[in-house]
Design a protein around this motif. Structure first.
Motif, mmCIF file in Angstrom:
data_model
loop_
_atom_site.group_PDB
_atom_site.id
_atom_site.type_symbol
_atom_site.label_atom_id
_atom_site.label_comp_id
_atom_site.label_asym_id
_atom_site.label_seq_id
_atom_site.Cartn_x
_atom_site.Cartn_y
_atom_site.Cartn_z
ATOM 1 N N PHE A 38 -0.545 -0.778 11.230
ATOM 2 C CA PHE A 38 0.707 -0.212 10.738
ATOM 3 C C PHE A 38 1.905 -0.877 11.402
ATOM 4 O O PHE A 38 1.949 -1.052 12.619
ATOM 5 N N ILE A 39 2.859 -1.236 10.604
ATOM 6 C CA ILE A 39 4.155 -1.733 11.060
ATOM 7 C C ILE A 39 5.203 -0.860 10.385
ATOM 8 O O ILE A 39 5.197 -0.714 9.169
ATOM 9 N N MET A 40 6.072 -0.270 11.179
ATOM 10 C CA MET A 40 7.139 0.572 10.626
ATOM 11 C C MET A 40 8.106 -0.300 9.842
ATOM 12 O O MET A 40 8.670 -1.253 10.370
ATOM 13 N N LEU A 41 8.254 0.013 8.581
ATOM 14 C CA LEU A 41 9.187 -0.724 7.735
ATOM 15 C C LEU A 41 10.533 -0.030 7.788
ATOM 16 O O LEU A 41 10.623 1.192 7.702
ATOM 17 N N LYS A 42 11.570 -0.810 7.945
ATOM 18 C CA LYS A 42 12.909 -0.237 7.938
ATOM 19 C C LYS A 42 13.837 -1.219 7.249
ATOM 20 O O LYS A 42 13.587 -2.424 7.212
ATOM 21 N N ASP A 43 14.883 -0.684 6.687
ATOM 22 C CA ASP A 43 15.859 -1.525 6.012
ATOM 23 C C ASP A 43 16.564 -2.397 7.040
ATOM 24 O O ASP A 43 16.898 -1.943 8.140
ATOM 25 N N ALA A 44 16.790 -3.626 6.691
ATOM 26 C CA ALA A 44 17.525 -4.533 7.574
ATOM 27 C C ALA A 44 18.995 -4.145 7.579
ATOM 28 O O ALA A 44 19.539 -3.708 6.565
ATOM 29 N N LEU A 45 19.611 -4.310 8.713
ATOM 30 C CA LEU A 45 21.037 -4.050 8.806
ATOM 31 C C LEU A 45 21.777 -5.116 8.008
ATOM 32 O O LEU A 45 21.397 -6.288 8.019
ATOM 33 N N ALA A 59 0.815 -1.211 0.000
ATOM 34 C CA ALA A 59 0.000 0.000 0.000
ATOM 35 C C ALA A 59 0.851 1.264 0.000
ATOM 36 O O ALA A 59 0.361 2.346 -0.343
ATOM 37 N N GLY A 60 2.114 1.153 0.401
ATOM 38 C CA GLY A 60 2.995 2.315 0.430
ATOM 39 C C GLY A 60 2.734 3.235 1.617
ATOM 40 O O GLY A 60 3.068 4.417 1.558
ATOM 41 N N TRP A 61 2.174 2.699 2.683
ATOM 42 C CA TRP A 61 1.908 3.515 3.868
ATOM 43 C C TRP A 61 3.215 3.816 4.590
ATOM 44 O O TRP A 61 4.027 2.931 4.831
ATOM 45 N N THR A 62 3.413 5.078 4.943
ATOM 46 C CA THR A 62 4.637 5.473 5.633
ATOM 47 C C THR A 62 4.399 5.889 7.078
ATOM 48 O O THR A 62 5.348 6.068 7.831
#
Length: 188
Positions: free
Chosen positions: A153-160, A110-113
């Protein structure tokens, strides 16, 4: 001994299995499909299927895929895929799709930020299965099933990135002296 070998292999009785790649297979509509599914209060969504007919009983691996609009367009260099594949794989025709994986992929599709973009009411999603043999050989896709879910909502973040170390005489100059800026990229 040579006579025995030549006699035992003189005919093929067609008993060897032959792989037939089916066009599709059936994902059963779950009994909870008409209801709104609250993903935050769910752990798994049970799905059942019939095994694809590869011409013989074969060990099949399944993955769950979701789409927001029932389109199943693969990613290209220019555009992202119109669907997402959940991380958990299954090896039986009865599986439990993990609701947190589903929620995370809905947010991504969905592109939710931020949380204010998530609707308060249920949304429709479409679920299908991908089946394959071995390491992805002979993939086949099921029909899609429409589900009504209440997302969160789940905050998406780049994996280390995973750290890695290069060691050996063929790396750099083989010494452990990266203490000065002059040696960075030269020593281990």
């Amino acid at each position: 001994l040579g006579l025995l070998i030549s006699v035992s292999c003189d005919s093929d009785r067609d008993s060897n299995p032959t792989i037939v790649v089916p066009d599709s297979f059936v994902l059963n509509t779950p009994p909870y499909a008409p209801n709104d599914i609250d993903l935050i209060n769910s752990t798994v969504l049970e799905l059942t299927t019939t095994q694809p007919d590869y011409g013989f009983t074969a060990p099949v691996s399944y993955s769950v895929q979701i789409s927001l609009d029932d389109t199943w367009i693969d990613a290209t260099e220019e555009v992202a895929a119109s669907y997402a594949t959940l991380e958990t794989m299954f090896s039986t025709a009865k599986m439990g799709a993990v609701s947190t994986e589903m929620a995370r992929n809905i947010v991504s599709l969905a592109g939710w930020t931020n949380e204010s973009q998530v609707p308060d009411n249920a949304i429709s999603i479409y679920v299908r299965l991908k089946a394959h043999l071995g390491a992805g050989d002979y993939p086949v896709y099921s029909n899609s099933v429409k589900l009504s879910v209440i997302p969160y909502f789940i905050m998406l973040k780049d994996a280390l990135p995973a750290p890695y170390y290069l060691v050996g005489g063929c790396i750099g100059d083989g010494t452990w002296t990266n203490s000065s800026k002059a040696n960075i990229g030269v020593s281990l």
